[in-house]
Write a protein that holds these residues in place. Structure first.
Motif, PDB file in Angstrom:
ATOM      1  N   SER A 139       0.729  -0.930  -0.581  1.00 50.33           N
ATOM      2  CA  SER A 139       0.230   0.361  -0.085  1.00 50.33           C
ATOM      3  C   SER A 139       0.956   1.701  -0.083  1.00 50.33           C
ATOM      4  N   THR A 140       0.411   2.123  -0.733  1.00 49.54           N
ATOM      5  CA  THR A 140       1.860   3.359  -0.824  1.00 49.54           C
ATOM      6  C   THR A 140       0.750   4.405  -0.724  1.00 49.54           C
ATOM      7  N   CYS A 177      -3.404   8.663  -0.377  1.00 50.95           N
ATOM      8  CA  CYS A 177      -3.706   7.162   0.081  1.00 50.95           C
ATOM      9  C   CYS A 177      -3.327   6.718  -1.236  1.00 50.95           C
ATOM     10  N   GLU A 221      -2.924   3.667  -3.169  1.00 52.78           N
ATOM     11  CA  GLU A 221      -3.150   2.560  -3.800  1.00 52.78           C
ATOM     12  C   GLU A 221      -2.799   1.323  -2.983  1.00 52.78           C
ATOM     13  N   SER A 222      -3.770   0.403  -2.706  1.00 53.77           N
ATOM     14  CA  SER A 222      -3.186  -0.691  -1.509  1.00 53.77           C
ATOM     15  C   SER A 222      -3.770  -1.692  -3.048  1.00 53.77           C
ATOM     16  N   GLY A 227      -6.344  -4.774   4.909  1.00 54.97           N
ATOM     17  CA  GLY A 227      -6.526  -3.644   4.120  1.00 54.97           C
ATOM     18  C   GLY A 227      -7.182  -2.823   5.476  1.00 54.97           C
ATOM     19  N   PHE A 247      -3.630  -1.647   6.349  1.00 51.52           N
ATOM     20  CA  PHE A 247      -3.230  -0.527   5.481  1.00 51.52           C
ATOM     21  C   PHE A 247      -3.826   0.738   5.473  1.00 51.52           C
ATOM     22  N   ARG A 298      -0.896   4.020   6.445  1.00 46.93           N
ATOM     23  CA  ARG A 298      -0.155   4.979   6.004  1.00 46.93           C
ATOM     24  C   ARG A 298      -0.895   6.324   6.611  1.00 46.93           C
TER      25      ARG A 298
END
Length: 198
Positions: free
Chosen positions: A72-73, A101, A103-104, A116, A119, A123
């Motif tokens: 996750s970014t 945030c 994408e995952s 999820g 994530f 973040r």
């Protein structure tokens, strides 16, 4: 599958060793509806360099042993592309106050295990540690309900995102182009942003 998946939060040069695996994972996951992304490794590896260059960016890795099974970014919106920032500027938001945030991605067999949720938490915690943000945000592609490649059992993630505290903002829309699996050329897609106050 191991009994326990480990979570690792990385920034900067620490990410370099993971780039090839991350690029492959993104291509694998984004092939599915609704993205239908026909990606390539060269583009993905170049795209992920953005997160190495920006010291305030983060990638949260999920590992089963030493194997990356999810990621996750996130990045401050001010370091994103102009087309991503413009809807916020147009509607009176300061991109410097928004943490994006991005994408995952998670392999199918590891879904439903709470990763999820983790994530988003990782973040958001990263953004809070950086400080100065008023909003968390992400965006998702809009596909027609009657899209020919929409699976019969497809369930949008709206309820999951609402449960995380995010609200859809249809006025915040950008467009991004990529090549779909069933198409010969890139086409532009509408991407709608969701927001959550910090």
């Amino acid at each position: 599958m191991s009994r326990e998946v480990s979570i690792l939060r990385c920034s900067g040069q620490a990410l370099e060793q993971y780039i090839p695996d991350l690029a492959q994972l993104r291509i694998e996951v984004f092939r599915d509806f609704p993205y239908l992304y026909d990606g390539n490794l060269a583009y993905e590896e170049n795209y992920l360099q953005t997160y190495i260059r920006c010291q305030q960016a983060v990638i949260v890795l999920a590992l089963d042993g030493d194997k990356i099974i999810g990621a996750s970014t996130g990045i401050p919106m001010q370091y994103e592309s102009e087309e991503f920032m413009q809807p916020f500027v147009t509607h009176g938001y300061d991109p410097k106050k928004v943490f994006y945030c991005a994408e995952s991605v998670l392999k199918k067999q590891y879904r439903g295990l709470g990763l999820g949720v983790r994530f988003f938490a990782e973040r958001e915690n990263h953004a809070r540690e950086l400080g100065g943000f008023e909003y968390f945000s992400f965006c998702c592609v809009q596909r027609a309900d009657d899209h020919p490649l929409r699976p019969l059992d497809y369930v949008p993630l709206d309820k999951f995102w609402n449960k995380r505290g995010y609200s859809k903002h249809p006025e915040l829309v950008t467009h991004y182009a990529w090549k779909d699996l069933d198409q010969s050329e890139e086409t532009s897609k509408a991407m709608i942003f969701w927001l959550k106050k910090v």
